[in-house]
Design a protein around this motif. Structure first.
Motif, PDB file in Angstrom:
ATOM      1  N   GLY A  70      33.178  48.417  50.189  1.00 39.96           N
ATOM      2  CA  GLY A  70      32.040  47.537  49.965  1.00 39.96           C
ATOM      3  C   GLY A  70      32.409  46.215  49.328  1.00 39.96           C
ATOM      4  N   SER A  71      33.675  45.904  49.190  1.00 43.10           N
ATOM      5  CA  SER A  71      34.038  44.635  48.541  1.00 43.10           C
ATOM      6  C   SER A  71      35.276  44.064  49.210  1.00 43.10           C
ATOM      7  CB  SER A  71      34.309  44.879  47.055  1.00 43.10           C
ATOM      8  OG  SER A  71      35.397  45.764  46.913  1.00 43.10           O
ATOM      9  N   PRO A  72      35.445  42.722  49.132  1.00 42.46           N
ATOM     10  CA  PRO A  72      36.685  42.150  49.672  1.00 42.46           C
ATOM     11  C   PRO A  72      37.865  42.726  48.886  1.00 42.46           C
ATOM     12  CG  PRO A  72      35.104  40.425  49.103  1.00 42.46           C
ATOM     13  CD  PRO A  72      34.581  41.705  48.537  1.00 42.46           C
ATOM     14  N   HIS A  73      38.908  43.102  49.588  1.00 40.00           N
ATOM     15  CA  HIS A  73      40.043  43.707  48.894  1.00 40.00           C
ATOM     16  C   HIS A  73      41.336  43.329  49.595  1.00 40.00           C
ATOM     17  CE1 HIS A  73      40.163  46.652  52.160  1.00 40.00           C
ATOM     18  NE2 HIS A  73      38.852  46.706  52.054  1.00 40.00           N
ATOM     19  N   LEU A  74      42.438  43.498  48.907  1.00 39.33           N
ATOM     20  CA  LEU A  74      43.751  43.244  49.488  1.00 39.33           C
ATOM     21  C   LEU A  74      44.004  44.292  50.560  1.00 39.33           C
ATOM     22  CD1 LEU A  74      45.780  42.529  46.255  1.00 39.33           C
ATOM     23  CD2 LEU A  74      45.636  40.992  48.206  1.00 39.33           C
ATOM     24  N   SER A  75      44.764  43.906  51.584  1.00 41.55           N
ATOM     25  CA  SER A  75      44.984  44.867  52.645  1.00 41.55           C
ATOM     26  C   SER A  75      45.767  46.046  52.090  1.00 41.55           C
ATOM     27  CB  SER A  75      45.701  44.211  53.825  1.00 41.55           C
ATOM     28  OG  SER A  75      47.073  44.198  53.631  1.00 41.55           O
ATOM     29  N   GLY A  76      45.336  47.222  52.460  1.00 42.83           N
ATOM     30  CA  GLY A  76      45.989  48.436  51.980  1.00 42.83           C
ATOM     31  C   GLY A  76      45.435  48.946  50.662  1.00 42.83           C
ATOM     32  N   ALA A  77      44.456  48.224  50.068  1.00 43.92           N
ATOM     33  CA  ALA A  77      43.921  48.667  48.780  1.00 43.92           C
ATOM     34  C   ALA A  77      43.128  49.952  48.958  1.00 43.92           C
ATOM     35  CB  ALA A  77      43.047  47.577  48.171  1.00 43.92           C
ATOM     36  N   GLY A  78      43.188  50.794  47.952  1.00 41.80           N
ATOM     37  CA  GLY A  78      42.440  52.038  47.987  1.00 41.80           C
ATOM     38  C   GLY A  78      41.984  52.393  46.592  1.00 41.80           C
ATOM     39  N   PRO A  79      41.329  53.536  46.433  1.00 39.91           N
ATOM     40  CA  PRO A  79      40.932  53.962  45.089  1.00 39.91           C
ATOM     41  C   PRO A  79      42.157  54.019  44.186  1.00 39.91           C
ATOM     42  CG  PRO A  79      39.989  55.413  46.754  1.00 39.91           C
ATOM     43  CD  PRO A  79      40.946  54.511  47.467  1.00 39.91           C
ATOM     44  N   GLY A  80      42.001  53.544  42.963  1.00 42.52           N
ATOM     45  CA  GLY A  80      43.140  53.533  42.044  1.00 42.52           C
ATOM     46  C   GLY A  80      43.797  52.179  41.958  1.00 42.52           C
ATOM     47  N   ASP A  81      43.424  51.254  42.864  1.00 37.76           N
ATOM     48  CA  ASP A  81      43.980  49.902  42.770  1.00 37.76           C
ATOM     49  C   ASP A  81      43.043  49.008  41.952  1.00 37.76           C
ATOM     50  OD1 ASP A  81      46.435  49.927  44.207  1.00 37.76           O
ATOM     51  OD2 ASP A  81      45.294  50.148  46.070  1.00 37.76           O
ATOM     52  N   LEU A  82      43.590  47.910  41.443  1.00 39.70           N
ATOM     53  CA  LEU A  82      42.757  46.965  40.699  1.00 39.70           C
ATOM     54  C   LEU A  82      41.643  46.437  41.600  1.00 39.70           C
ATOM     55  CD1 LEU A  82      45.214  44.696  38.651  1.00 39.70           C
ATOM     56  CD2 LEU A  82      43.758  46.538  37.808  1.00 39.70           C
ATOM     57  N   TRP A  83      40.458  46.324  41.007  1.00 39.27           N
ATOM     58  CA  TRP A  83      39.312  45.765  41.728  1.00 39.27           C
ATOM     59  C   TRP A  83      39.304  44.269  41.453  1.00 39.27           C
ATOM     60  CZ3 TRP A  83      33.907  48.531  41.898  1.00 39.27           C
ATOM     61  CH2 TRP A  83      33.026  47.771  42.690  1.00 39.27           C
ATOM     62  N   ILE A  84      39.873  43.515  42.364  1.00 43.53           N
ATOM     63  CA  ILE A  84      40.016  42.075  42.161  1.00 43.53           C
ATOM     64  C   ILE A  84      38.825  41.353  42.767  1.00 43.53           C
ATOM     65  CG2 ILE A  84      41.443  40.069  42.724  1.00 43.53           C
ATOM     66  CD1 ILE A  84      43.835  42.058  42.808  1.00 43.53           C
ATOM     67  N   GLU A  85      38.283  40.409  42.025  1.00 42.92           N
ATOM     68  CA  GLU A  85      37.083  39.711  42.504  1.00 42.92           C
ATOM     69  C   GLU A  85      37.449  38.555  43.437  1.00 42.92           C
ATOM     70  OE1 GLU A  85      33.970  38.760  39.692  1.00 42.92           O
ATOM     71  OE2 GLU A  85      34.898  40.115  38.235  1.00 42.92           O
ATOM     72  N   ASP A  86      36.617  38.400  44.445  1.00 42.46           N
ATOM     73  CA  ASP A  86      36.803  37.338  45.425  1.00 42.46           C
ATOM     74  C   ASP A  86      36.084  36.091  44.909  1.00 42.46           C
ATOM     75  OD1 ASP A  86      37.248  35.865  47.699  1.00 42.46           O
ATOM     76  OD2 ASP A  86      35.588  36.786  48.810  1.00 42.46           O
ATOM     77  N   ILE A  87      36.812  35.257  44.162  1.00 44.03           N
ATOM     78  CA  ILE A  87      36.179  34.125  43.474  1.00 44.03           C
ATOM     79  C   ILE A  87      35.689  33.061  44.455  1.00 44.03           C
ATOM     80  CG2 ILE A  87      36.595  32.221  41.859  1.00 44.03           C
ATOM     81  CD1 ILE A  87      36.344  34.978  40.548  1.00 44.03           C
ATOM     82  N   ASN A  88      36.485  32.745  45.473  1.00 46.12           N
ATOM     83  CA  ASN A  88      36.048  31.680  46.379  1.00 46.12           C
ATOM     84  C   ASN A  88      35.138  32.210  47.494  1.00 46.12           C
ATOM     85  OD1 ASN A  88      37.898  32.942  47.996  1.00 46.12           O
ATOM     86  ND2 ASN A  88      39.239  31.172  48.270  1.00 46.12           N
ATOM     87  N   GLY A  89      34.907  33.498  47.495  1.00 48.36           N
ATOM     88  CA  GLY A  89      33.922  34.060  48.417  1.00 48.36           C
ATOM     89  C   GLY A  89      34.297  33.966  49.882  1.00 48.36           C
ATOM     90  N   ASP A  90      35.598  33.917  50.199  1.00 45.74           N
ATOM     91  CA  ASP A  90      35.971  33.824  51.607  1.00 45.74           C
ATOM     92  C   ASP A  90      36.210  35.196  52.233  1.00 45.74           C
ATOM     93  OD1 ASP A  90      38.339  34.561  50.425  1.00 45.74           O
ATOM     94  OD2 ASP A  90      39.562  33.010  51.392  1.00 45.74           O
ATOM     95  N   GLY A  91      35.937  36.241  51.457  1.00 44.96           N
ATOM     96  CA  GLY A  91      36.081  37.578  52.006  1.00 44.96           C
ATOM     97  C   GLY A  91      37.491  38.131  51.943  1.00 44.96           C
ATOM     98  N   ASN A  92      38.435  37.305  51.454  1.00 47.28           N
ATOM     99  CA  ASN A  92      39.814  37.769  51.313  1.00 47.28           C
ATOM    100  C   ASN A  92      40.266  37.576  49.872  1.00 47.28           C
ATOM    101  OD1 ASN A  92      40.516  38.406  54.077  1.00 47.28           O
ATOM    102  ND2 ASN A  92      40.338  36.203  54.450  1.00 47.28           N
ATOM    103  N   ILE A  93      41.173  38.428  49.458  1.00 48.81           N
ATOM    104  CA  ILE A  93      41.776  38.233  48.141  1.00 48.81           C
ATOM    105  C   ILE A  93      43.119  37.518  48.352  1.00 48.81           C
ATOM    106  CG2 ILE A  93      42.624  39.347  46.051  1.00 48.81           C
ATOM    107  CD1 ILE A  93      39.632  39.761  46.496  1.00 48.81           C
ATOM    108  N   THR A  94      43.190  36.302  47.842  1.00 45.78           N
ATOM    109  CA  THR A  94      44.446  35.540  47.931  1.00 45.78           C
ATOM    110  C   THR A  94      44.712  34.927  46.567  1.00 45.78           C
ATOM    111  OG1 THR A  94      43.360  33.468  48.486  1.00 45.78           O
ATOM    112  CG2 THR A  94      43.965  34.890  50.336  1.00 45.78           C
TER     113      THR A  94
END
Lengths: 506, 432
Positions: free
Chosen positions: A314-338
């Protein structure tokens, strides 16, 4: 050349000087092995197999003209003027001289007639106002950036070989693009403050407000100049930063009563701000350094860790992220974590507040001395796995790690130093580096001197002292000392030392 | 007081005028200046020598100059890199992005060399000295810059084409060129280099290892081959293939190079007529914890790091001695004796349990401990996880690639080798 004279209430002291430093370094290295005999240790007696002969040289030079004048009127008005005119070999001809003046003024108000006459002096025993302004310069940057320099390739990985026997070819590389405009970095310092004493000089207060403006800071323009230029950038006078703050200290001492004691506190509040730093035009606004403290952290914002797959989905996440990984916020709102989602926070590892509390108590022959010290408003990023798999993870991280059986865990799943989903600059790993620490405490007993006078001992004291006995901080629970100043968390630990001793004065 | 201040300044003024220039007029003693380098052809050549670092280097060098063709073996299914030296696992996991590209990003490194080439080419015309020498160096650097752009377009597609050196006051804007424009540029530059360079050097020549006309032509054929490949030729334009094949034919028509007909392993370890251009390196760096590829590949019982190991896929890709796939029921492959009766290349390329590795003189400690130079990947053997160095032990345990280190060679032209192998097979049935 000095001048020192006193006439009436005027005191003048002045001198001019000239200073010149020159350094020349020359090194010759010759080596031969397998000497013919140990009887004669001369180079020519050695075998020419594997013989080495090489050398190296460097030079520099600096000049400085100095003039200083101080003036004192009746111990009331104090003026001190210094002029420095410095030249450095490290800058091009037209840019090598810098003028660095400074002025300081003092006014001992407590020496004024109205102060003495009106009995104020009984309450305020001493009062001095002071102010200063000065400019300092620095040429502390690698040598000869104003010249185009070609240096001999010395790194084996960049060696080139040609010919039938693959002989090593002499090779040169361009060490840096020249900067013909390089000159002194300057710091403009302003300071205003007072010293005062009250209650028969038992209470002493000192206060300073300071403002240091660093300009023409020597730095590389490696953010704004595109990489495709291939330039090896020299240092340029481009940076500007401001450091402002207050220094305050208060001391109270009582030496006349039965229980003698002194207690004090010193406090510094300092705030730094970058006015200009070279930044890439592509840097997002929320990462720009301008206006932020020097060395402030740029980190991902996190909402803790992902506990369930649906949170991940339900949230933008780094590819391969799963439960147990840091929940990083998508600040620029582009749908990707960079890396663009990192934000600059107004904290650095440099504390804005530092303080110290010296205390001493003496009763009869016993005395107790303590030094408390601490800091506040500092944050240190600690990546707990940065030491790699060679070192086992800290217990809190291991026990608190996310697993399928421990889905509500506070910390991420097991990860290594190169895990780009968890071992990353994130506010999750920012620790409050505030602390209050008992730096040292000493208990001592001084024997009355009349016992030992005959044997020539004037003072005999036994003591027990402890260092780093106690601290209140927020980082100990992560196994890290709050004075750690690197992101790996590896630091030489603060040692707790106990010593007892005997102090003899003859 | 005024008077005194005045005196102070007078004195200062006097001192200022008494010139002490020599104190500040210093020159670096550890480097050459612009005037030196561009007025002395031997220094100019030394500057060009460093630009040869544009060419691939087979050393490891803690990632700095790595020839990625072997590092990338772990990013595909050829090999497994136990220590993840190049972070290729992010490619295996399909998580490659510009935030984690790290060592695979050659952009900045390559652009630095291009800037150096541009400086060189902007100055070389005015360097006094022997004209033929000057032209040779100009040809070499033109070749090297073209190779640098070839590396860039291979990784990034179209890039900005920069041919003038930048300085601090330059306008730093540049336009991105299309892949087609870049291919044209590289080919034209290689043509220009070829005109200035000697066709080839024999192995005894002092310039052996420098760029040649043949090398420029070979690279051109490769650039055109990439341009004709499906990635850049989705419509399968036959014209592109034709250009690539003409360029390759031009190299063959030089009549200097031939396919090597001797022992397979010797292709990689001897000077032979297949070599179009070589890059020399120092052999001693191969066995070093910092630079060495051999140390990275060797089994632990030989004090290597066993960092890279072949996948079973790669091992299984070697057929049997009669040239059949091991999956072919008529091949005679016996899973109980997987290392018997295999393609001769298997015995040259793969270190397996029971295969001698290295000269006995290099592993005397094994003999001293009652073993030999025969690799022991079996449970408890010197090269197994229970072996001499349990930290560095081999993951694959039974097999390990002895990837043939290209000591001195880098092949610039792809040559089909099936034919020779078949001949080899016939000539050396007992080849080991």
């Amino acid at each position: 050349m000095a001048f020192d004279r006193k006439f009436g209430k005027h005191k003048i002291n002045a001198f001019v000087g000239y200073e010149q430093t020159n350094s020349n370094w020359k090194e010759t290295y010759a080596y031969r092995r397998d000497l013919l005999s140990s009887q004669l240790d001369q180079l020519y007696t050695g075998s020419d197999k594997n013989q080495i002969g090489t050398g190296y040289a460097s030079q520099d030079g600096r000049e400085s003209f100095l003039a200083r004048m101080s003036y004192d009127y009746n111990s009331k008005y104090l003026v001190d003027v210094t002029l420095r005119y410095n030249g450095s070999f490290n800058f091009p001809k037209e840019k090598r001289w810098g003028m660095f003046p400074s002025v300081s003024l003092g006014w001992r108000i407590s020496q004024e007639k109205f102060f003495k006459d009106n009995n104020i002096k009984n309450i305020v025993n001493y009062l001095k106002l002071r102010a200063s302004w000065g400019v300092m310069g620095s040429d502390d940057v690698a040598q000869y950036y104003f010249l185009t320099r070609y240096r001999v390739v010395g790194r084996a990985e960049n060696y080139t070989y040609f010919g039938p026997n693959y002989s090593l070819a002499e090779a040169l590389y361009l060490s840096a693009t020249p900067n013909p405009d390089i000159t002194w970095e300057r710091q403009d310092s302003k300071n205003i403050g007072f010293d005062a004493a009250f209650l028969s000089s038992k209470l002493n207060i000192s206060f300073d407000a300071f403002r240091y403006l660093r300009k023409d800071i020597l730095a590389q323009r490696n953010a704004s100049i595109p990489l495709y230029t291939g330039l090896s950038l020299p240092y340029e006078n481009i940076g500007k930063s401001l450091n402002r703050g207050l220094d305050f200290s208060i001391n109270y001492n009582e030496y006349k009563s039965k229980v003698k004691y002194h207690v004090g506190a010193n406090f510094t509040f300092a705030k730094s701000k970058i006015i200009f730093e070279d930044e890439s035009p592509n840097t997002p606004d929320w990462q720009r350094a301008t206006g932020f403290p020097i060395d402030s952290w740029v980190v991902f914002k996190t909402k803790g860790i992902y506990h369930t797959q649906s949170e991940v989905d339900g949230s933008p996440h780094l590819s391969g992220a799963g439960p147990g990984d840091l929940w990083i916020e998508d600040i620029n709102g582009d749908g990707n974590i960079t890396n663009d989602d990192k934000v600059r926070v107004p904290y650095s590892a440099t504390p804005k507040i530092t303080f110290g509390i010296p205390i001493g108590i003496q009763y009869k022959n016993f005395s107790l001395d303590m030094v408390w010290a601490g800091q506040a408003m500092a944050k240190q990023l600690i990546l707990p796995q940065m030491q790699g798999s060679v070192v086992s993870p800290p217990t809190w991280l291991y026990n608190g790690r996310w697993t399928k059986d421990n889905p509500d865990a506070p910390y991420p799943r097991a990860f290594n130093y190169n895990d780009y989903r968890n071992s990353v600059f994130a506010d999750f790993w920012l620790r409050d580096a505030s602390f209050l620490r008992l730096k040292s405490a000493m208990l001592s007993y001084t024997f009355s001197s009349h016992y030992f006078k005959k044997v020539g001992i004037s003072k005999l004291k036994i003591y027990i002292v402890g260092f780093n006995l106690f601290s209140i901080d927020g980082m100990r629970k992560f196994g890290v000392d709050p004075e750690t100043n690197n992101i790996t968390g590896i630091a030489y630990p603060q040692t707790r030392i106990f010593k007892c001793g005997l102090n003899v004065e003859l | 007081m005024k008077n005194i201040l005045f005196t102070v300044f007078i004195i200062t003024g006097l001192l200022l005028t008494s010139c002490t220039k020599s104190v500040l007029d210093k020159a670096p003693l550890d480097s050459y200046t612009d005037q030196n380098v561009w007025n002395d052809l031997s220094l100019t050549q030394a500057f060009a020598n460093n630009l040869y670092n544009i060419l691939p280097n087979p050393e490891h060098n803690w990632d700095n100059t790595t020839n990625r063709t072997w590092a990338l073996s772990s990013a595909c299914d050829e090999a497994y890199n136990k220590f993840n030296n190049y972070n290729a696992s992010i490619m295996n996991a399909g998580e490659f992005s510009h935030d984690n590209i790290e060592i695979f990003d050659i952009w900045s490194r390559t652009d630095k060399y291009i800037q150096d080439c541009n400086i060189f080419l902007s100055k070389i015309e005015d360097v006094p000295g022997d004209a033929s020498e000057r032209n040779r160096l100009k040809g070499e650097v033109t070749f090297l810059r073209a190779y640098a752009y070839f590396k860039l377009i291979r990784d990034y597609g179209g890039v900005p084409l920069i041919t003038k050196p930048f300085d601090l006051n330059s306008d730093f804007t540049a336009t991105l060129c299309s892949f087609a424009d870049c291919v044209n540029f590289v080919c034209n530059e290689l043509d220009a280099a070829a005109k200035l360079l000697p066709v080839n050097y024999n192995t005894g020549d002092a310039n052996f290892g420098r760029a040649t006309k043949a090398a420029a032509m070979a690279i051109k054929s490769r650039v055109l081959l990439y341009d004709a490949s499906p990635l850049w030729n989705p419509t399968n334009d036959m014209g592109k293939w034709q250009k690539a094949s003409y360029a390759a034919k031009a190299v063959i028509d030089l009549n200097i190079f031939q396919l090597y007909q001797g022992n397979y392993a010797d292709i990689f370890t001897t000077m032979n007529p297949e070599l179009i251009m070589v890059r020399g390196i120092n052999k001693k760096n191969m066995w070093s914890a910092f630079e060495g590829v051999e140390m990275f590949l060797s089994p632990i019982g030989f004090h290597g790091k066993a960092s890279f190991a072949p996948s079973q896929n790669l091992v299984d890709a070697f057929g049997t001695a009669d040239g059949k796939e091991i999956t072919d029921p008529t091949s005679g492959y016996n899973p109980q004796h997987p290392y018997h009766n295999r393609d001769p290349r298997f015995y040259a390329d793969i270190v397996y349990d029971g295969r001698p590795y290295g000269r006995p003189g290099f592993c005397q400690d094994r003999y001293a401990a009652g073993h030999t130079n025969v690799a022991e990947f079996y449970e408890g053997g010197l090269d197994s996880p229970q072996g001499w160095d349990t930290w560095n032990n081999s993951m694959t345990r039974y097999t390990l690639v002895q990837t043939r280190v290209f000591h001195q060679q880098n092949y610039l032209l792809p040559i089909p080798r099936e034919e020779i192998l078949r001949t080899n097979l016939k000539q050396n049935p007992g080849y080991n």
